[in-house]
Design an enzyme around this catalytic site. Structure first.
Site, PDB file in Angstrom:
ATOM      1  N   PRO A  98      16.184  58.324  62.592  1.00 23.15           N
ATOM      2  CA  PRO A  98      17.507  58.826  62.193  1.00 23.15           C
ATOM      3  C   PRO A  98      17.944  58.277  60.843  1.00 23.15           C
ATOM      4  O   PRO A  98      17.862  57.078  60.593  1.00 23.15           O
ATOM      5  CB  PRO A  98      18.409  58.328  63.323  1.00 23.15           C
ATOM      6  CG  PRO A  98      17.508  58.290  64.517  1.00 23.15           C
ATOM      7  CD  PRO A  98      16.169  57.865  63.983  1.00 23.15           C
ATOM      8  N   CYS A  99      18.414  59.207  59.983  1.00 22.37           N
ATOM      9  CA  CYS A  99      18.681  58.836  58.593  1.00 22.37           C
ATOM     10  C   CYS A  99      20.140  58.561  58.313  1.00 22.37           C
ATOM     11  O   CYS A  99      20.493  58.141  57.215  1.00 22.37           O
ATOM     12  CB  CYS A  99      18.183  59.939  57.658  1.00 22.37           C
ATOM     13  SG  CYS A  99      19.056  61.513  57.874  1.00 22.37           S
ATOM     14  N   GLN A 100      21.057  58.801  59.268  1.00 22.78           N
ATOM     15  CA  GLN A 100      22.475  58.635  58.981  1.00 22.78           C
ATOM     16  C   GLN A 100      22.833  57.245  58.451  1.00 22.78           C
ATOM     17  O   GLN A 100      23.726  57.124  57.618  1.00 22.78           O
ATOM     18  CB  GLN A 100      23.315  58.932  60.235  1.00 22.78           C
ATOM     19  CG  GLN A 100      23.258  60.369  60.687  1.00 22.78           C
ATOM     20  CD  GLN A 100      22.183  60.587  61.729  1.00 22.78           C
ATOM     21  OE1 GLN A 100      21.201  59.845  61.790  1.00 22.78           O
ATOM     22  NE2 GLN A 100      22.364  61.602  62.552  1.00 22.78           N
ATOM     23  N   PHE A 102      21.456  55.606  56.278  1.00 19.56           N
ATOM     24  CA  PHE A 102      21.093  55.470  54.868  1.00 19.56           C
ATOM     25  C   PHE A 102      21.498  56.680  54.031  1.00 19.56           C
ATOM     26  O   PHE A 102      21.271  56.699  52.835  1.00 19.56           O
ATOM     27  CB  PHE A 102      19.585  55.248  54.740  1.00 19.56           C
ATOM     28  CG  PHE A 102      19.096  54.119  55.597  1.00 19.56           C
ATOM     29  CD1 PHE A 102      19.257  52.814  55.192  1.00 19.56           C
ATOM     30  CD2 PHE A 102      18.504  54.362  56.825  1.00 19.56           C
ATOM     31  CE1 PHE A 102      18.826  51.757  55.984  1.00 19.56           C
ATOM     32  CE2 PHE A 102      18.063  53.318  57.619  1.00 19.56           C
ATOM     33  CZ  PHE A 102      18.226  52.011  57.200  1.00 19.56           C
TER      34      PHE A 102
END
Length: 424
Positions: A98-100, A102
């Site tokens: 999950p990229c949220q 960053f």
């Protein structure tokens, strides 16, 4: 594109944080047989379930599938999954944690954010001991404010068996990792050679401007040729080549339907004397949104959208090709242009800013892009069925890895693994 190689039918992969299946599809196209998918989102699981046998996390352990068998899909929280049973069976572990934490579009808390999926990826590496790891994430990881933590992520992947002690900070753990890497005292079988690659998907044949970072790691005992891998993943497309093709007319020859006034507006905005290269160095032209709608790599053209309503109808036999009303444009919310790669497709859980899902047509009108047009921008095949209502389908696409981009990296991994394991 990365050089293609016939890999052994025995090559295998596992996909974590699988989402709508973009990276999983890319790795499978590169010749790796899937042993397991894991995903927590309900709609993404429904998308994946048409090609996988579904199991609930916390239930029975799924079997390891043989050639020709449907792979299992573990639906639920990765923190509750035990991967030990796959030890020694996995060539490539792939996923987009999950990229949220960053993302520029999120709250950017980084390591403090409990949505950070990297620790779970590293646990899977310890338990499976794959030959290679492919991670994709947002370019926000490379922001100066995150650089110390990004460097720590790479060192943690380099030494995944050196676990962080309870109660210690990531900085404490980073000091331990630094010391071990400097002394070179770790068994090569428990150490990984890690590389990262900032990429724009348009430079790899994807009709979309999408800036991301790939992290690729190989187990050190395999002695992978790093230089060879870097050569295989070099970009093969460029904006300058697109401009050259517009100037010499070859782009417009592919699109004779473009009105003269539209062509004139496009040509007025591009450099009329782009930097020319020798034939040996010449790259392919960026693909545009118009290219995607007309069809790339053998796709049939999508029919024009002539009505805008929310009723289920599929134009020309294409699923999810439904005109959606009420699109708006205004300062800061400008539409996609047909003769450029599309803007970055976003998940848009709280609404998509910037006009990324709006399309400007040749006649000067605008509308929302259809789900099928968006899927083409992500280089998903037309027969890949996404589950859920329109918003959920767009969210899955916005969270996905473009298939062609992932395939370049997965094919390069397949090539260097095959070369490293040939008898010397």
């Amino acid at each position: 594109m990365a050089e293609q190689l016939d890999v052994s039918a025995g090559r295998t992969c596992v996909e974590l944080f699988a989402g709508g299946g973009g990276l999983a599809m890319a790795v499978e196209r590169a010749g790796f047989r899937p042993l397991l998918f894991n995903e927590i989102d309900r709609r993404a699981c429904e998308t994946l379930a048409h090609k996988a046998e579904a199991y609930e996390v916390g239930g029975e352990r799924p079997p390891i599938p043989g050639p020709g068998e449907r792979p299992p899909l573990l639906m639920g929280d990765i923190r509750k999954v035990d991967f030990d049973y796959l030890k020694g069976h996995v060539d490539v572990l792939a996923g987009g944690p999950p990229c949220q934490p960053f993302s520029l579009g999120g709250i950017a808390k980084g390591d403090e954010d409990d949505r950070n999926g990297f620790p779970h990826m590293f646990r899977a590496v310890r338990e499976m001991e794959p030959k290679a790891v492919i991670c994709e994430n947002v370019r926000g990881l490379l922001r100066p404010s995150f650089k110390p933590y990004f460097d720590y992520i790479k060192r943690e992947l380099s030494l995944p068996f050196e676990q962080r002690k309870d109660g210690s900070t990531w900085r404490d753990h980073d000091e331990v990792l630094r010391h071990l890497l400097e002394t070179n005292a770790v068994d090569p079988h428990e150490r990984y050679d890690v590389m990262h690659f900032p990429v724009n998907a348009a430079d790899y044949g994807v009709p979309q401007i999408r800036n991301r970072v790939f992290i690729v790691a190989f187990r050190c005992d395999l002695r992978i040729n790093r230089k060879r891998f870097r050569q295989l993943v070099k970009p093969r497309f460029s904006e300058a080549s697109l401009h050259e093709h517009m100037i010499d007319g070859s782009y417009w020859a592919r699109h004779p339907e473009v009105p003269r006034e539209v062509r004139g507006r496009v040509m007025a905005r591009i450099p009329q004397q782009p930097l020319l290269r020798s034939d040996a160095e010449r790259l392919l032209p960026w693909r545009t949104l118009r290219d995607a709608i007309k069809g790339i790599d053998g796709q049939e053209p999508l029919p024009p959208v002539e009505r805008l309503d929310r009723k289920e109808h599929n134009l020309g036999g294409f699923t999810d090709h439904i005109g959606w009303p009420d699109a708006r444009i205004y300062p800061g919310h400008t539409p996609n242009e047909l003769d450029r790669p599309a803007k970055t497709v976003k998940a848009g859980v709280h609404g998509v800013p910037g006009g990324e899902s709006v399309l400007l047509l040749d006649d000067g009108t605008h509308r929302y892009m259809t789900v099928r047009e968006t899927a083409r921008v992500m280089t998903f095949p037309d027969d890949w069925a996404l589950a859920g209502p329109r918003g959920e389908k767009m969210r899955q696409l916005g969270n996905a890895v473009p298939v062609l981009l992932g395939q370049v990296f997965a094919s390069a991994v397949a090539t260097v693994l095959e070369e490293a394991e040939r008898p010397r």
